[in-house]
Design a protein around this motif. Structure first.
Motif, PDB file in Angstrom:
ATOM      1  N   LEU A   1     -35.888 -18.086 -46.006  1.00 41.95           N
ATOM      2  CA  LEU A   1     -35.061 -16.882 -45.932  1.00 41.95           C
ATOM      3  C   LEU A   1     -33.672 -17.158 -46.499  1.00 41.95           C
ATOM      4  N   ARG A   2     -33.140 -18.340 -46.244  1.00 39.15           N
ATOM      5  CA  ARG A   2     -31.849 -18.723 -46.822  1.00 39.15           C
ATOM      6  C   ARG A   2     -31.963 -18.792 -48.351  1.00 39.15           C
ATOM      7  N   TYR A   3     -33.066 -19.353 -48.815  1.00 36.33           N
ATOM      8  CA  TYR A   3     -33.296 -19.451 -50.265  1.00 36.33           C
ATOM      9  C   TYR A   3     -33.290 -18.054 -50.886  1.00 36.33           C
ATOM     10  N   TRP A   4     -34.035 -17.127 -50.262  1.00 34.67           N
ATOM     11  CA  TRP A   4     -34.117 -15.779 -50.813  1.00 34.67           C
ATOM     12  C   TRP A   4     -32.801 -15.029 -50.694  1.00 34.67           C
ATOM     13  N   ASP A   5     -31.977 -15.384 -49.719  1.00 32.54           N
ATOM     14  CA  ASP A   5     -30.628 -14.825 -49.645  1.00 32.54           C
ATOM     15  C   ASP A   5     -29.885 -15.082 -50.943  1.00 32.54           C
ATOM     16  N   HIS A   6     -29.992 -16.314 -51.431  1.00 36.14           N
ATOM     17  CA  HIS A   6     -29.311 -16.686 -52.672  1.00 36.14           C
ATOM     18  C   HIS A   6     -29.912 -15.951 -53.870  1.00 36.14           C
TER      19      HIS A   6
ATOM     20  N   TRP B   1     -23.249 -20.833 -60.332  1.00 33.08           N
ATOM     21  CA  TRP B   1     -23.164 -20.960 -58.872  1.00 33.08           C
ATOM     22  C   TRP B   1     -24.541 -20.788 -58.223  1.00 33.08           C
ATOM     23  N   LEU B   2     -25.393 -19.969 -58.833  1.00 31.85           N
ATOM     24  CA  LEU B   2     -26.725 -19.761 -58.276  1.00 31.85           C
ATOM     25  C   LEU B   2     -27.562 -21.031 -58.393  1.00 31.85           C
ATOM     26  N   THR B   3     -27.454 -21.731 -59.506  1.00 28.77           N
ATOM     27  CA  THR B   3     -28.185 -22.987 -59.676  1.00 28.77           C
ATOM     28  C   THR B   3     -27.838 -23.967 -58.564  1.00 28.77           C
ATOM     29  N   GLU B   4     -26.563 -24.101 -58.272  1.00 24.98           N
ATOM     30  CA  GLU B   4     -26.114 -25.040 -57.239  1.00 24.98           C
ATOM     31  C   GLU B   4     -26.675 -24.677 -55.873  1.00 24.98           C
ATOM     32  N   LEU B   5     -26.632 -23.382 -55.527  1.00 26.17           N
ATOM     33  CA  LEU B   5     -27.127 -22.946 -54.219  1.00 26.17           C
ATOM     34  C   LEU B   5     -28.641 -23.121 -54.098  1.00 26.17           C
ATOM     35  N   LEU B   6     -29.371 -22.747 -55.143  1.00 28.72           N
ATOM     36  CA  LEU B   6     -30.828 -22.876 -55.104  1.00 28.72           C
ATOM     37  C   LEU B   6     -31.255 -24.335 -55.036  1.00 28.72           C
TER      38      LEU B   6
ATOM     39  N   SER C   1     -29.543 -26.859 -53.856  1.00 28.28           N
ATOM     40  CA  SER C   1     -29.177 -27.401 -52.547  1.00 28.28           C
ATOM     41  C   SER C   1     -30.186 -26.985 -51.474  1.00 28.28           C
ATOM     42  N   THR C   2     -30.547 -25.724 -51.468  1.00 26.59           N
ATOM     43  CA  THR C   2     -31.520 -25.235 -50.482  1.00 26.59           C
ATOM     44  C   THR C   2     -32.890 -25.841 -50.732  1.00 26.59           C
ATOM     45  N   LEU C   3     -33.253 -25.982 -51.996  1.00 23.65           N
ATOM     46  CA  LEU C   3     -34.550 -26.567 -52.333  1.00 23.65           C
ATOM     47  C   LEU C   3     -34.654 -28.002 -51.826  1.00 23.65           C
ATOM     48  N   ARG C   4     -33.573 -28.781 -51.961  1.00 24.28           N
ATOM     49  CA  ARG C   4     -33.604 -30.159 -51.460  1.00 24.28           C
ATOM     50  C   ARG C   4     -33.870 -30.194 -49.961  1.00 24.28           C
ATOM     51  N   THR C   5     -33.304 -29.243 -49.229  1.00 21.78           N
ATOM     52  CA  THR C   5     -33.547 -29.166 -47.786  1.00 21.78           C
ATOM     53  C   THR C   5     -34.994 -28.765 -47.506  1.00 21.78           C
ATOM     54  N   LEU C   6     -35.502 -27.816 -48.293  1.00 23.95           N
ATOM     55  CA  LEU C   6     -36.891 -27.386 -48.138  1.00 23.95           C
ATOM     56  C   LEU C   6     -37.860 -28.547 -48.355  1.00 23.95           C
ATOM     57  N   GLU C   7     -37.548 -29.383 -49.321  1.00 24.16           N
ATOM     58  CA  GLU C   7     -38.452 -30.475 -49.671  1.00 24.16           C
ATOM     59  C   GLU C   7     -38.536 -31.551 -48.589  1.00 24.16           C
TER      60      GLU C   7
END
Length: 240
Positions: free
Chosen positions: A152-157, A126-131, A133-139
């Motif tokens: 901050l959302r990334y580090w939440d995960h 589940w962590l892989t999926e969240l990271l 997903s957030t990384l794609r938005t960051l990029e």
């Protein structure tokens, strides 16, 4: 101009903050008794129940000790308070305290790599999926302020993935103080703050359960972020 978040406060909140500001600023030193509830209510122009609620919050925060009879004595917050005071320490008198902000950055730089290491060690799908997903938005994000908020959302995960309640509570306190500071520094932040490749490296390390690489990548990410924040702080006018 002093930049600070606009926050709606209840009457007890306002009383709490005014007394806390005096205590944290040294205007009311440790060991000194506060005026009585009745006197505080008169001075602030509020009800005694509002003062009583504020004193209870001050006691819970480690700023005062309320004894029998309602006498409140100021405590040394450096010895008795917790991380929940960081937002109050960071913004006092409507201004950002540079020394407190630097302390937050220093603590984050030292705790973040360990959190990433634990997230890699205890990695789950589940962590892989969240990271990812957030990384794609960051990029795809180009606004420096929105970029910082996304991190901050990334580090939440990552913190959730670490599975440590202590680091979770520490992160909550850091974020509560750090996020409003982003808005105060927004005008001085530049596009160079973006580092998607560094976050990609961190994501790969955590998802591969490579603890050493995750520790190193997290340090690199946070060191760059700290340099960005310090540059924005100095551009804004430097330490108070």
């Amino acid at each position: 101009m002093a930049l600070h978040p606009v926050i709606r406060r209840s009457v007890p909140d306002e009383v709490f903050e005014r007394i806390a500001t005096d205590v944290l600023g040294g205007a009311t030193p440790p060991g000194e008794a506060l005026p009585s509830e009745r006197r505080l209510a008169e001075v602030f122009g509020v009800s005694r129940p509002a003062v009583r609620e504020a004193l209870q919050r001050l006691s819970a925060s480690g700023l005062v000790e309320v004894r029998r009879g309602g006498v409140a004595t100021v405590r040394d917050f450096r010895r008795h308070a917790g991380l929940d005071l960081l937002p109050l320490l960071l913004f006092r008198g409507g201004a950002l305290d540079a020394s407190v902000f630097r302390s937050i950055l220093e603590a984050r730089l030292r705790s973040g790599p360990k959190v990433a290491e634990l997230a890699a060690q205890r990695h789950s799908p589940w962590l892989t999926e969240l990271l990812e997903s957030t990384l794609r938005t960051l990029e795809t994000e180009h606004d420096p302020l929105d970029w910082q908020r996304l991190t901050l959302r990334y580090w939440d995960h990552v913190v959730d993935g670490a599975g440590s309640i202590v680091y979770r509570l520490m992160y909550n306190a850091f974020r509560a103080a750090y996020e409003p500071a982003l808005a105060a520094l927004a005008a001085a932040m530049t596009a160079e703050a973006r580092c998607p490749a560094a976050y990609r490296k961190l994501t790969l390390a955590i998802c591969a359960a490579d603890t050493a690489a995750a520790h190193e990548a997290a340090h690199d990410v946070l060191e760059l972020a700290n340099a960005t924040m310090i540059a924005a702080l100095e551009d804004r006018g430097g330490p108070r």
